[in-house]
Design an enzyme around this catalytic site. Sequence first.
Site, PDB file in Angstrom:
ATOM      1  N   ASN A 151       0.801  -1.217   0.000  1.00  0.00           N
ATOM      2  CA  ASN A 151       0.000   0.000   0.000  1.00  0.00           C
ATOM      3  C   ASN A 151       0.834   1.267   0.000  1.00  0.00           C
ATOM      4  O   ASN A 151       0.404   2.293  -0.499  1.00  0.00           O
ATOM      5  CB  ASN A 151      -0.943  -0.002   1.220  1.00  0.00           C
ATOM      6  CG  ASN A 151      -0.251  -0.428   2.499  1.00  0.00           C
ATOM      7  OD1 ASN A 151       0.405  -1.475   2.551  1.00  0.00           O
ATOM      8  ND2 ASN A 151      -0.376   0.370   3.537  1.00  0.00           N
ATOM      9  N   THR A 238     -24.486 -11.155  12.989  1.00  0.00           N
ATOM     10  CA  THR A 238     -25.430 -11.017  11.883  1.00  0.00           C
ATOM     11  C   THR A 238     -24.735 -10.351  10.695  1.00  0.00           C
ATOM     12  O   THR A 238     -24.029  -9.358  10.853  1.00  0.00           O
ATOM     13  CB  THR A 238     -26.658 -10.191  12.330  1.00  0.00           C
ATOM     14  OG1 THR A 238     -27.260 -10.882  13.424  1.00  0.00           O
ATOM     15  CG2 THR A 238     -27.664 -10.044  11.210  1.00  0.00           C
ATOM     16  N   CYS A 326       2.259   9.718  10.339  1.00  0.00           N
ATOM     17  CA  CYS A 326       1.679  10.653  11.286  1.00  0.00           C
ATOM     18  C   CYS A 326       0.232  10.284  11.552  1.00  0.00           C
ATOM     19  O   CYS A 326      -0.339  10.677  12.553  1.00  0.00           O
ATOM     20  CB  CYS A 326       1.761  12.077  10.780  1.00  0.00           C
ATOM     21  SG  CYS A 326       3.101  12.949  11.571  1.00  0.00           S
TER      22      CYS A 326
HETATM   23  C1  LIG Z   1      -6.311  -0.797   3.813  1.00  0.00           C
HETATM   24  C2  LIG Z   1      -5.507  -2.046   3.961  1.00  0.00           C
HETATM   25  C3  LIG Z   1      -5.832  -3.017   4.928  1.00  0.00           C
HETATM   26  C4  LIG Z   1      -6.932  -2.802   5.943  1.00  0.00           C
HETATM   27  O1  LIG Z   1      -8.201  -2.907   5.379  1.00  0.00           O
HETATM   28  P1  LIG Z   1      -9.453  -2.260   6.166  1.00  0.00           P
HETATM   29  O2  LIG Z   1     -10.634  -2.716   5.385  1.00  0.00           O
HETATM   30  O3  LIG Z   1      -9.247  -0.780   6.125  1.00  0.00           O
HETATM   31  O4  LIG Z   1      -9.436  -2.804   7.550  1.00  0.00           O
HETATM   32  C5  LIG Z   1      -5.093  -4.158   4.986  1.00  0.00           C
HETATM   33  N1  LIG Z   1      -4.072  -4.365   4.131  1.00  0.00           N
HETATM   34  C6  LIG Z   1      -3.733  -3.473   3.195  1.00  0.00           C
HETATM   35  C7  LIG Z   1      -2.598  -3.770   2.278  1.00  0.00           C
HETATM   36  C8  LIG Z   1      -4.437  -2.269   3.077  1.00  0.00           C
HETATM   37  O5  LIG Z   1      -4.073  -1.385   2.160  1.00  0.00           O
END
Ligand SMILES: *Cc1c(COP(=O)(O)O)cnc(C)c1O
Length: 409
Positions: A151, A238, A326
């Site tokens: 990411n 649920t 941050c």
């Molecule tokens: C955003 C992200 C997550 C977390 O997903 P959420 O649905 O926000 O909990 C996990 N892994 C990666 C690589 C991400 O970019």
Amino acid sequence: MERVYFDHSATTPVRPEVAEAMHKSLTEVFGNPTSMHYFGKLAREAVEEARTQVAQSIGAQANEIVFTSGGTESDNMAVHGVAMINKNRGNHIITSAVEHHAVLNTVKALGKQGFTITILPVDKYGLVAVEDLASAITDKTILVSLMHANNEMGTIQPIKELAAVAKSKGITFHTDAVQSMGKIPVDVNELGVDLLTISGHKIYAPKGIGALYIRKGVRWRQSLMHGGAQEKLRRAGTENVPGIVALGKACELAVRDLDSEPAYLMGIRDKLIKAVLDSIPNTSLTGHPEKRLPNHASFTFEFIEGESMLLSLDMKGFAASSGSACTSGSLEPSHVLLAMGIPHELAHGSIRITLGRDNKPEDVDKFMAVMPAIVERLRAMSPLNQENEFAMESDCVACRSSDTCYRQA
Ligand SMILES: *Cc1c(COP(=O)(O)O)cnc(C)c1O
């Protein structure tokens, strides 16, 4: 002011087709999928249709998909569920230094509960070496969890090769495909993975919905959520029916658009990367130059802080993000950039631009109309910049103070 959204790795807007499917579910399908009556049956059918859509989008069978509250829960469930069922066989877990915290912190938490953990290093592009994985495996290894695409710097790992190493030793392999889904092909059989995480809000569905793929026959135990018998005892609570319907639709569209969207985004991305590197000096691309997500551009700018750039960009209408963590309330730079060997100071000057289907090539021109001036202004104020004479003196030019300025500390 016109605004340009450049932060699609953080989250995406819900696309109209998804919002429409979700709206229909919210207003017309309110039943509890567990109920035996007509209303329950309608909800159950909606959930099962979405399960098939999600499964088909990754080459899985519908009964291998468990709906969760998002990527974080899927990662937790995968790591925890494999660790718990295998703890009498072995206690060693392998992951990498560039994982999302949803994996990294889960593995570290298990490290405090008697599991042994190995955190594989990465090279300067953020790649995990297949040989490093092979040599880290012991006869106690029960799980390998390595992400498909990162990411923060966009690098795509060789998951097929990495998973093959684990498979040859009979070890369960999990991958976090939250960022790769919808950007590059994600097929559980092609990749050879046992568990795979996806998240709705990174692929134009809402926040709070995700899925975990668990290959049929893989040893895994529900170990986090205790309660009702939903999701075939794999996830109590649920079902989030509107979210599930939205995820199903988003997965279907993501795969349909794989033919055109990645190429479109790559065109804009490459234009942006070239423009930034050509016209702003002392700037580098982070992550792999080719093995990277089609929508992902990330840079370090010498002598400045990511936060200052973000705030200046935001004032001009551009939403980007920095890798300075941050967001987590700490001033520590990104663990991902540090793992790639980028020095602290440089890692502080990082910025990430992640494109989405709503961006246009002209957004790059608009961005380049403001970015060089922002960088120049911040560099002129920066005590990190040796060309600024004041950097040698006691007073900070930014705030005209020697005793209160944090930069002097
Ligand atoms: C955003 C992200 C997550 C977390 O997903 P959420 O649905 O926000 O909990 C996990 N892994 C990666 C690589 C991400 O970019």
